[in-house]
Design a protein around this motif. Structure first.
Motif, PDB file in Angstrom:
ATOM      1  N   THR A 190       0.826  -1.216   0.000  1.00  0.00           N
ATOM      2  CA  THR A 190       0.000   0.000   0.000  1.00  0.00           C
ATOM      3  C   THR A 190       0.857   1.262   0.000  1.00  0.00           C
ATOM      4  OG1 THR A 190      -0.138  -0.048   2.425  1.00  0.00           O
ATOM      5  CG2 THR A 190      -1.903  -1.131   1.211  1.00  0.00           C
ATOM      6  N   GLY A 191       2.105   1.121   0.417  1.00  0.00           N
ATOM      7  CA  GLY A 191       2.994   2.279   0.446  1.00  0.00           C
ATOM      8  C   GLY A 191       3.320   2.825  -0.923  1.00  0.00           C
ATOM      9  N   ARG A 192       3.018   2.084  -1.976  1.00  0.00           N
ATOM     10  CA  ARG A 192       3.285   2.549  -3.334  1.00  0.00           C
ATOM     11  C   ARG A 192       2.056   3.183  -3.991  1.00  0.00           C
ATOM     12  NH1 ARG A 192       7.730   1.607  -6.138  1.00  0.00           N
ATOM     13  NH2 ARG A 192       9.367   0.274  -5.290  1.00  0.00           N
ATOM     14  N   GLY A 193       0.981   3.310  -3.256  1.00  0.00           N
ATOM     15  CA  GLY A 193      -0.214   3.932  -3.819  1.00  0.00           C
ATOM     16  C   GLY A 193       0.078   5.339  -4.308  1.00  0.00           C
ATOM     17  N   PRO A 194      -0.347   5.691  -5.518  1.00  0.00           N
ATOM     18  CA  PRO A 194      -0.015   7.006  -6.104  1.00  0.00           C
ATOM     19  C   PRO A 194      -0.426   8.187  -5.228  1.00  0.00           C
ATOM     20  CG  PRO A 194      -0.959   5.555  -7.757  1.00  0.00           C
ATOM     21  CD  PRO A 194      -1.128   4.852  -6.447  1.00  0.00           C
ATOM     22  N   GLU A 195      -1.617   8.128  -4.624  1.00  0.00           N
ATOM     23  CA  GLU A 195      -2.076   9.236  -3.782  1.00  0.00           C
ATOM     24  C   GLU A 195      -1.212   9.368  -2.537  1.00  0.00           C
ATOM     25  OE1 GLU A 195      -6.171   9.017  -2.863  1.00  0.00           O
ATOM     26  OE2 GLU A 195      -6.850   8.992  -4.950  1.00  0.00           O
ATOM     27  N   GLU A 225      -7.597   3.676   3.691  1.00  0.00           N
ATOM     28  CA  GLU A 225      -8.793   4.496   3.644  1.00  0.00           C
ATOM     29  C   GLU A 225      -8.435   5.832   3.014  1.00  0.00           C
ATOM     30  OE1 GLU A 225     -10.439   4.775   7.513  1.00  0.00           O
ATOM     31  OE2 GLU A 225     -10.668   2.603   7.777  1.00  0.00           O
ATOM     32  N   GLU A 226      -9.409   6.714   2.900  1.00  0.00           N
ATOM     33  CA  GLU A 226      -9.165   8.001   2.253  1.00  0.00           C
ATOM     34  C   GLU A 226      -8.115   8.791   3.007  1.00  0.00           C
ATOM     35  OE1 GLU A 226     -11.627  11.969   0.759  1.00  0.00           O
ATOM     36  OE2 GLU A 226     -12.661  10.296   1.756  1.00  0.00           O
ATOM     37  N   LEU A 227      -7.157   9.338   2.277  1.00  0.00           N
ATOM     38  CA  LEU A 227      -6.061  10.092   2.874  1.00  0.00           C
ATOM     39  C   LEU A 227      -6.462  11.540   3.065  1.00  0.00           C
ATOM     40  CD1 LEU A 227      -3.154   8.686   0.693  1.00  0.00           C
ATOM     41  CD2 LEU A 227      -3.452   8.278   3.142  1.00  0.00           C
ATOM     42  N   PRO A 228      -5.890  12.203   4.074  1.00  0.00           N
ATOM     43  CA  PRO A 228      -6.140  13.646   4.192  1.00  0.00           C
ATOM     44  C   PRO A 228      -5.508  14.377   3.015  1.00  0.00           C
ATOM     45  CG  PRO A 228      -4.394  12.959   5.696  1.00  0.00           C
ATOM     46  CD  PRO A 228      -4.986  11.701   5.117  1.00  0.00           C
ATOM     47  N   GLN A 229      -6.098  15.490   2.613  1.00  0.00           N
ATOM     48  CA  GLN A 229      -5.544  16.265   1.508  1.00  0.00           C
ATOM     49  C   GLN A 229      -4.206  16.880   1.883  1.00  0.00           C
ATOM     50  OE1 GLN A 229      -6.843  16.448  -1.678  1.00  0.00           O
ATOM     51  NE2 GLN A 229      -8.074  14.784  -0.788  1.00  0.00           N
ATOM     52  N   THR A 230      -4.067  17.175   3.158  1.00  0.00           N
ATOM     53  CA  THR A 230      -2.813  17.740   3.658  1.00  0.00           C
ATOM     54  C   THR A 230      -2.721  17.442   5.140  1.00  0.00           C
ATOM     55  OG1 THR A 230      -1.462  19.748   3.826  1.00  0.00           O
ATOM     56  CG2 THR A 230      -3.838  19.983   4.184  1.00  0.00           C
ATOM     57  N   LEU A 231      -1.567  17.608   5.690  1.00  0.00           N
ATOM     58  CA  LEU A 231      -1.383  17.443   7.130  1.00  0.00           C
ATOM     59  C   LEU A 231      -1.678  18.764   7.822  1.00  0.00           C
ATOM     60  CD1 LEU A 231       1.759  15.152   7.168  1.00  0.00           C
ATOM     61  CD2 LEU A 231      -0.618  14.527   7.503  1.00  0.00           C
ATOM     62  N   PRO A 232      -1.652  18.784   9.164  1.00  0.00           N
ATOM     63  CA  PRO A 232      -2.015  20.018   9.869  1.00  0.00           C
ATOM     64  C   PRO A 232      -1.214  21.230   9.383  1.00  0.00           C
ATOM     65  CG  PRO A 232      -1.799  18.203  11.404  1.00  0.00           C
ATOM     66  CD  PRO A 232      -1.339  17.688  10.078  1.00  0.00           C
ATOM     67  N   ALA A 233      -1.763  22.412   9.664  1.00  0.00           N
ATOM     68  CA  ALA A 233      -1.108  23.655   9.237  1.00  0.00           C
ATOM     69  C   ALA A 233       0.345  23.682   9.671  1.00  0.00           C
ATOM     70  CB  ALA A 233      -1.863  24.851   9.835  1.00  0.00           C
ATOM     71  N   HIS A 234       1.152  24.321   8.853  1.00  0.00           N
ATOM     72  CA  HIS A 234       2.587  24.464   9.100  1.00  0.00           C
ATOM     73  C   HIS A 234       3.332  23.146   8.964  1.00  0.00           C
ATOM     74  CE1 HIS A 234       1.405  28.415  10.338  1.00  0.00           C
ATOM     75  NE2 HIS A 234       0.748  27.958  11.380  1.00  0.00           N
ATOM     76  N   GLY A 235       2.710  22.151   8.368  1.00  0.00           N
ATOM     77  CA  GLY A 235       3.395  20.942   7.939  1.00  0.00           C
ATOM     78  C   GLY A 235       4.244  20.264   8.989  1.00  0.00           C
ATOM     79  N   ILE A 236       5.548  20.105   8.654  1.00  0.00           N
ATOM     80  CA  ILE A 236       6.427  19.286   9.484  1.00  0.00           C
ATOM     81  C   ILE A 236       6.596  19.873  10.879  1.00  0.00           C
ATOM     82  CG2 ILE A 236       8.629  20.348   8.823  1.00  0.00           C
ATOM     83  CD1 ILE A 236       7.860  16.569   9.236  1.00  0.00           C
ATOM     84  N   GLN A 237       6.539  21.207  11.013  1.00  0.00           N
ATOM     85  CA  GLN A 237       6.656  21.801  12.337  1.00  0.00           C
ATOM     86  C   GLN A 237       5.518  21.350  13.241  1.00  0.00           C
ATOM     87  OE1 GLN A 237       9.201  23.516  13.630  1.00  0.00           O
ATOM     88  NE2 GLN A 237      10.218  23.098  11.669  1.00  0.00           N
ATOM     89  N   ALA A 238       4.318  21.237  12.673  1.00  0.00           N
ATOM     90  CA  ALA A 238       3.178  20.752  13.459  1.00  0.00           C
ATOM     91  C   ALA A 238       3.382  19.295  13.850  1.00  0.00           C
ATOM     92  CB  ALA A 238       1.892  20.911  12.652  1.00  0.00           C
ATOM     93  N   ILE A 239       3.970  18.520  12.944  1.00  0.00           N
ATOM     94  CA  ILE A 239       4.226  17.112  13.247  1.00  0.00           C
ATOM     95  C   ILE A 239       5.238  16.990  14.378  1.00  0.00           C
ATOM     96  CG2 ILE A 239       5.251  14.990  12.333  1.00  0.00           C
ATOM     97  CD1 ILE A 239       4.064  15.716   9.623  1.00  0.00           C
ATOM     98  N   LEU A 240       6.307  17.783  14.310  1.00  0.00           N
ATOM     99  CA  LEU A 240       7.320  17.747  15.367  1.00  0.00           C
ATOM    100  C   LEU A 240       6.719  18.193  16.698  1.00  0.00           C
ATOM    101  CD1 LEU A 240      10.392  19.259  13.447  1.00  0.00           C
ATOM    102  CD2 LEU A 240       9.953  16.847  13.947  1.00  0.00           C
ATOM    103  N   SER A 241       5.907  19.245  16.653  1.00  0.00           N
ATOM    104  CA  SER A 241       5.278  19.734  17.894  1.00  0.00           C
ATOM    105  C   SER A 241       4.375  18.669  18.494  1.00  0.00           C
ATOM    106  CB  SER A 241       4.481  21.009  17.611  1.00  0.00           C
ATOM    107  OG  SER A 241       5.340  22.043  17.190  1.00  0.00           O
ATOM    108  N   ARG A 242       3.641  17.971  17.648  1.00  0.00           N
ATOM    109  CA  ARG A 242       2.754  16.925  18.158  1.00  0.00           C
ATOM    110  C   ARG A 242       3.558  15.802  18.808  1.00  0.00           C
ATOM    111  NH1 ARG A 242      -2.005  14.361  14.550  1.00  0.00           N
ATOM    112  NH2 ARG A 242      -0.271  13.784  13.203  1.00  0.00           N
ATOM    113  N   ARG A 243       4.697  15.468  18.218  1.00  0.00           N
ATOM    114  CA  ARG A 243       5.539  14.430  18.833  1.00  0.00           C
ATOM    115  C   ARG A 243       6.023  14.898  20.205  1.00  0.00           C
ATOM    116  NH1 ARG A 243      10.327  11.203  17.613  1.00  0.00           N
ATOM    117  NH2 ARG A 243       9.941  11.234  15.387  1.00  0.00           N
TER     118      ARG A 243
END
Length: 328
Positions: free
Chosen positions: A165-170, A206-224
């Motif tokens: 599934t990791g090769r799915g185009p979307e 399942e359906e993927l989000p169109q984008t990740l939370p605002a500010h992208g990778i910074q939001a991901i790091l903050s969540r971690r």
């Protein structure tokens, strides 16, 4: 086939508060145990490896005093002796050399011409956006540029984590968009998607989000970072101000319950152990934490770290002079 044995040692430069030669001290530390330096060599190397007396379980005297230039030359010569006399093929890994002190770069530059006839392989990493001119300061190196991942490479890495599934185009398009081909950011993006989906096995099914939370990778790091319980956030901030490597002696002075703190941070994948040394699992996490603090907050935290250093190393403050000066 002949079995070839080799050993590896590692050192890492830090972005703030690091002493001269700090990455060399980390790399030389395990070699001191194997090579059993002479009394004079041990006294000189103690400058780089402060806990050498405990490692060798012996008294190590201070080295004879010399003029500053002669002191540096003696230190470099002694380090060379330990490195170049290795009987077993040895890989020396130096990380984040863009943060190395001028003294550390001098040692590296002078070591390079002597590697050809030794059993050493030296591998150093650096960020070219932090120090584009660094290769020109190190003549004779072989430069290997690590470019950002292509679409196919993003798909390969995704598949290695998620299966077919990791090769799915979307999915590949989303990962490429969010990570911009940066390996670390890609892994963090997959981690964030797994948390949203309920596990790695559910990502892309399942359906993927169109984008990740605002500010992208910074939001991901903050969540971690927020996965570390609130009761430990202040100590985490102090640890970030102190540097990427975790000084356990200092940590015990910064707050109680250090073992539980380390366990919680490891469970959140914020801290990890590399070669028996605790550190932030990636300096981007530490940078994200520091960037969330105001200048006033950072000053207050630096003051606390400095005071804790004085308590932790009360009888050895001379060896902590650079760190104290940085934090104060």
């Amino acid at each position: 086939f002949r079995r070839v044995l080799f050993r590896s040692v590692r050192g890492q430069a830090v972005s703030g508060g690091g002493t001269a030669y700090c990455e060399w001290g980390q790399a030389l530390r395990p070699l001191c145990l194997r090579m059993q330096p002479s009394s004079l060599e041990a006294s000189v190397l103690k400058t780089l490896v402060p806990d050498l007396p405990e490692l060798l379980q012996d008294v190590v005297a201070d080295p004879p005093e010399l003029e500053p230039g002669a002191t540096q030359e003696r230190l470099i010569t002694t380090a060379f002796s330990l490195l170049l006399e290795q009987e077993v093929p040895t890989v020396v890994i130096l990380e984040d050399v863009h943060w190395s002190s001028p003294e550390s770069l001098t040692l590296l530059r002078r070591l390079l011409p002597q590697l050809q006839n030794s059993k050493l392989l030296l591998v150093a990493s650096y960020r070219n956006d932090e120090s584009a001119s660094l290769p020109a300061q190190l003549p004779g190196i072989s430069l290997l540029n690590l470019v950002r991942l292509s679409s196919e490479q993003v798909a390969q890495l995704s598949a290695s984590m998620l299966g077919s599934t990791g090769r799915g185009p979307e999915l590949v398009a989303l990962l490429e968009k969010e990570s911009e081909g940066n390996t670390y950011f890609l892994i963090e993006t997959v981690r964030a998607l797994a948390e949203e989906a309920g596990g790695l096995q559910s990502v892309g099914r399942e359906e993927l989000p169109q984008t990740l939370p605002a500010h992208g990778i910074q939001a991901i790091l903050s969540r971690r970072l927020q996965r570390v319980p609130p009761s430990w956030q202040r100590l985490l901030q102090l640890t970030a101000v102190a540097g990427r490597q975790v000084d356990l002696r200092l940590l015990s002075e910064l707050g109680s319950g250090s073992e539980e703190f380390l366990r919680e941070c490891a469970n959140a994948a914020v801290l990890e152990v590399v070669e028996q040394q605790w550190r932030f699992s990636h300096d981007k996490l530490r940078e994200a934490l520091l960037s969330s603090l105001s200048a006033a907050e950072q000053r207050a935290l630096h003051e606390q770290v400095a005071a804790a250093l004085e308590r932790a190393y009360g009888g050895e403050l001379e060896q902590q002079a650079v760190r104290l000066a940085f934090h104060y």
